[in-house]
Structures are given as structure tokens and as C-alpha cells.
Write an enzyme that holds these catalytic residues in place. Structure first.
Site, short mmCIF file in Angstrom:
data_model
loop_
_atom_site.label_atom_id
_atom_site.label_comp_id
_atom_site.label_asym_id
_atom_site.label_seq_id
_atom_site.Cartn_x
_atom_site.Cartn_y
_atom_site.Cartn_z
CB CYS A 382 -1.00 -0.05 1.15
SG CYS A 382 -2.48 0.89 0.75
CG HIS A 508 -3.58 -3.83 3.00
ND1 HIS A 508 -2.72 -3.33 3.95
CD2 HIS A 508 -4.19 -2.77 2.43
CE1 HIS A 508 -2.81 -2.01 3.97
NE2 HIS A 508 -3.69 -1.64 3.06
CD GLU A 510 -1.27 -6.45 5.03
OE1 GLU A 510 -0.98 -6.73 3.84
OE2 GLU A 510 -1.45 -5.29 5.42
#
Ligand code: GLN
Length: 547
Positions: A382, A508, A510
Site C-alpha cells: 500500500c 494488503h 497480509e
């Protein structure tokens, strides 16, 4: 109708209710039940999206674009399911609904009160996931500590619901602390007794007590707790500090938490939980064959919880590579072009973290440049991706003023710019580009090889984006746009040609990493880090031999 388990906490906060809830859910899921978890938070913010990560840790984002508590991340990582807005409710959201209804005249002139109107809205939301008919068991975790003023409406809602649903359909599992006083060399049960009393004052008798402790609880102590707290002996569960949070389901299985839960809910104990894949992961995680050192460059590094999903993704990806990931935080505001080599040269990979605002930006630019020029595997997430683009335009494409207009609104080269649909937005809460969007990856690239497919879907949380006015320039350069949103043409992924592994992603990755399905980009970043580590070792040996 689903069976309900309410998880409350007493004595102190930070006892790990989220991990216990997720572990219990995992065991029930492994026995063949379909389980989901929801979190009710007693604060007044409508969602945690507006909370500073220093206050409350990371803001977790779901597929449907909800900004939620980081415990939902644990639920997803353990259960391998995806959660939604309905899985996280705050007092702010409850009051907002009730007040909006009042303004619509829905209460027909009645005085609107905490009981019954707020408690009814809490109860309605507690049963919402149940209505989908998808779940055998719904676990509801209540944030905060019983006894706090804010938790009271939730405790009352649980009391009413357990009474309405009946004791075979709804139970309360209360988490407490059994502290060890080192001067007296004794474990103390009094705080547990007091916190159960608070629940009893409000009409709730917990069915199960999970006691957090640093030392094992002797059998007599469990019996004492059972007797004074009015629970069955088998329902006093010891929860010792674990080596890793991923051990907790196994520890809870040993203590019989799933068994007593099923007995209380009158559910079949059917087969023993099958946890083979989970155990495979733990074996790999605990027996790494190599170690790599990874630098996490960000501005919230003092608080581990601020980058929770990133830290967990490294654990999943490390295990997948049978490699220990030694993660070291680097404060971006302490990094400069002059000290970058000194501070970053020992890393096998560098991750530049997501974030907002100006602080530490120059340090992040220095980290991107260092990784790029020194062939260190790199992932920018990001803001990290945006900065990698800024750095490349400045230092390789001859735009010395290139910047993101978030950081320098008057730059003449806004390579990162506010998204068109964001320009008219003035409110802060829930207004970013949020949630899952599709992205098409270019074949033959490293990201394509990581995902093993062309069409992916990943979660977003941002207002700024790559400015497509500069797209031609980017396409001609070595920093290729290799992932594009098929609906609006936004650049989601950049990848540097001629570098061992240098990737920036606007989304993202994650948020979607789980124990059983680690995020592909993290897995390949660690793979590249292993290679970097071997090459560095070879180089050092080679140099030593020459001397
Ligand atoms: N601040 C940047 C934006 O809003 C990046 C956000 C992030 O890193 N999550 O676009």
C-alpha cells in the site's frame, strides 16, 4: 438454529480472549462443526477504522470492506473462513441504529432507553449470523472486561439471551487471570472469584472458566475455583502461556475445552478433532532448516499489534518455506539515505509497511532505494508500494519532485494521486477504497508465478493510487505495472525487471494469509530471502577463501 457460546473476560484486559475464542472455534471446526466467531466491542467508535494503531493495534479489513477489530484477523487465520461486517459490532454502531430508528419515529413515542432498546439491538445483532442457517455454532466474544461501565448492556443482553435460548443452546465461557505472587510463591484465585461474582451480580453463572496463568494449576486449586465459582470441576480450564499462539488449540484440546463445551451444549462429541494440517504447520514452524533476517520498515514499530497481520503472514510464510523469519523493526523516521546501508545491510528481505501521513516518508524512500539498488528482495504494501513508485520516478526516471499528493499536495509530479471518487469525500469514517477487488496479473511475472493464476482478489484500504497520467512512462520503465484492476484500470501491482524479487502492491496481501493458506507473496518473498541469504553466505566464504 445455531448453538451460542458467549466469551467474556474478567480481571484485566489483554488475557487473549480472541485467541481462546479462535482456538475453541478451531477445535469445534476440526470435529466437523460449522463455526463462526463475532466480536462485540464496547467502545463508542462506529468502527475501529478511525482509531490510531497505537490505541488499538491494526485495523483488519474484511472482503466486504468492513474496518474491524484485529481479533477478526485471528478468527480468519485459525478457521480459514472469511468474516464480514456482521462479525464485528461496536457500541457506536448499536447506538447509531437505535438513534436512526428513533429519528424515523419507529419507537412510536416511547422513551428510548438502554434497557430494552439498546439491549434489544445488541441481541438482534448477536443472532444475525445465526439467521444465515450456515452455522452449527456461533461464538460471540465481548471486548473489554466485565465490571466496566461500557460492558454492562452486553452482559445484560447475554443474560437475557441465555435465558431465552435455554441452557442447552447458549453458554458463557469466562476468561480470568490466576496471578502468581512470587514473594508468597503462590497462585491466587481471589481475582477469579471476584470477577465471577460480578457476572453473578448481573444474573450470569458462567458455564466454563478459562484461567490464564503463568504456572500450572494444581488439581486442588481447580477444585477450589470450581467450588467457589459455582462451575463443574471439568469446566475449570487451565490456559498456560504458550510458546506460540498457534499452540493454544492443542493446549485447549488437552484441557478438554472442546469436550466440556459440547457436553454443555448437548452436542455429539463425534470424532476427535482432526488437526493434521495444523500440526504439519506447527512442526515446520518449530523446526526451521534455515533463518532469514527481514527488515520491517514502518512508523508504528513500537507497538507489535499495529502490524499484526503482517507479522502473522511472516510466520505462515516462514513455515511454508521451513525457514525461521527473524523480523527486525526499523523505524522509518530514523532511516536516512546516509545511514540506510548501515541499518539495512544485514537483511535478506525488506518490507515497507502500509501507513498514512508524512512522518517517516524519507526513511521509507531510502529503504526502497536501498533494496532496489542492492538486489535485496522487497515487498512494498500500500503506502510501501506508492513510495517505491515515488522513489523510482525520482531516482531513475528523472523526476526529482515526484511525490504522492498525500504527502506533498503541491508537487508538480503527483505520481500518486487522490482517487477520483475520493475527491468529493469529506468524512473520514469508512470512506476509503475498502475491501476485496479483482486484479489481473501479467503472465510470466514473479507475482503471477507466486499466485499461479491470472485473476486474483485482494483487500484494499487506501485513498490514493498510482496516477495513470504517468502510466506510459511506467510501462516503458523497468518498474512494470503487472497487476491491473480490470474494471477501472487502476495499477495494483508493480514489479521491477532485472531484480531478484522487487514487488509493490496497492492492496494488503497480509489480510488473507491463514495458517493453512499462507499469502503467496509472503511465501515467495521468503523464498527469495532464502536465496539472498545463501548467495550472501557464498560470497562471504568466497571472499574469505581469496584472502
Ligand atoms: N496513505 C495511503 C493511501 O491512503 C496508503 C494507505 C495504506 O497504506 N493503507 O492511499
Amino acid at each position: 438454529m445455531a448453538k451460542h457460546i458467549f466469551v467474556t473476560g474478567g480481571v484485566t484486559s489483554s488475557l487473549g480472549k480472541g485467541i481462546i475464542s479462535a482456538s475453541l472455534a478451531k477445535l469445534l471446526q476440526a470435529r466437523g462443526y460449522s463455526v463462526t466467531i463475532q466480536k462485540f466491542d464496547p467502545y463508542i467508535n462506529v468502527d475501529p477504522g478511525t482509531l490510531n494503531p497505537y490505541e488499538h493495534g491494526e485495523c483488519f479489513v474484511t472482503d466486504d470492506g468492513a474496518e474491524t477489530d484485529l481479533d477478526l484477523g485471528h478468527y480468519e487465520r485459525y478457521l480459514d473462513i472469511s468474516t464480514s461486517q456482521a462479525n464485528n459490532v461496536t457500541t457506536g454502531r448499536v447506538y447509531q441504529t437505535v438513534i436512526n430508528k428513533e429519528r424515523e419515529g419507529a419507537y412510536l413515542g416511547k422513551t428510548v432507553q438502554v434497557i430494552p432498546h439498546i439491549t434489544d439491538e445488541i441481541k438482534r445483532r448477536m443472532l444475525l449470523l445465526d439467521q444465515s442457517g450456515k452455522y452449527d455454532i456461533v461464538i460471540t466474544e465481548i471486548g473489554g472486561t466485565v465490571g466496566d461501565i461500557e460492558s454492562l448492556p452486553y452482559v445484560e443482553a447475554i443474560r437475557q439471551l441465555t435465558w431465552e435460548l435455554g441452557e442447552e443452546n447458549a453458554i458463557v465461557c469466562h476468561l480470568t487471570l490466576v496471578p502468581y505472587l512470587s514473594a508468597a510463591k503462590e497462585l491466587k484465585t481471589k481475582p477469579t472469584q471476584h470477577s465471577v461474582k460480578i457476572l453473578q451480580e448481573w444474573g450470569i453463572n458462567p458455564d466454563i472458566l478459562v484461567c490464564r496463568t503463568e504456572h500450572s494449576l494444581p488439581q486442588e486449586m481447580k477444585e477450589k475455583i470450581a467450588r467457589f465459582c459455582n462451575v463443574r470441576k471439568e469446566a475449570v480450564i487451565e490456559s498456560m502461556d504458550a510458546e506460540t499462539i498457534y499452540d493454544v488449540p492443542l493446549l485447549m484440546k488437552k484441557e478438554g475445552l472442546d469436550r466440556i463445551t459440547l457436553q454443555k451444549l448437548k452436542l455429539e462429541e463425534n470424532e476427535e478433532p482432526s488437526l493434521e494440517l495444523w500440526n504439519d504447520f506447527l512442526t515446520k514452524f518449530k523446526n526451521p532448516k534455515t533463518t532469514v533476517k527481514v527488515g520491517l520498515v514502518g512508523k508504528y514499530v513500537e507497538l507489535q499489534d499495529a502490524y499484526k497481520s503482517i507479522l502473522e503472514s511472516f510466520i505462515h510464510a516462514g513455515a511454508a518455506n521451513e525457514c525461521a523469519v527473524d523480523l527486525e523493526s526499523v523505524h522509518s523516521s530514523e532511516l536516512t539515505p546516509e545511514n540506510a546501508t548501515k541499518n539495512l545491510k544485514h537483511f535478506d528481505a525488506i518490507l515497507v509497511a502500509p501507513g498514512f501521513g508524512e512522518r517517516g516518508i524519507d526513511g521509507k524512500i531510502a529503504a526502497c532505494q536501498y533494496a532496489r539498488e542492492n538486489n535485496v528482495p522487497f515487498l512494498g504494501i500500500c503506502l510501501g508500494m506508492q513510495i517505491s513508485v515515488v522513489e523510482f520516478f525520482r531516482n531513475e526516471l528523472n523526476y526529482p519532485n515526484a511525490h504522492s499528493s498525500e504527502i506533498n499536495p503541491s508537487t508538480d509530479t503527483p505520481v500518486i494521486n487522490l482517487m477520483e471518487e475520493q475527491k468529493a469525500i469529506t468524512k473520514k469514517g469508512g470512506t476509503m477504497r475498502l475491501g476485496a477487488y479483482d486484479c489481473i496479473l501479467t503472465e510470466g511475472t514473479k507475482v503471477h508465478s507466486a499466485y499461479q493464476k491470472s485473476k486474483i482478489s485482494e483487500r484494499h484500504r487506501h485513498r490514493y493510487e498510482f496516477n495513470n497520467t504517468y502510466l506510459k512512462e511506467l510501462e516503458k520503465s523497468a518498474l512494470k505495472p503487472v497487476g491491473i484492476n480490470p474494471d477501472n484500470g487502476l495499477v495494483e501491482v508493480v514489479e521491477l525487471e532485472g531484480h531478484p524479487w522487487y514487488v509493490g502492491v496497492q492492496y494488503h496481501p497480509e489480510y488473507k494469509s491463514t495458517v493453512l493458506n499462507p499469502a503467496p507473496l509472503f511465501v515467495d518473498l521468503i523464498k527469495a530471502a532464502k536465496k539472498h541469504n545463501e548467495t550472501t553466505k557464498d560470497k562471504i566464504i568466497g571472499e574469505a577463501l581469496q584472502r
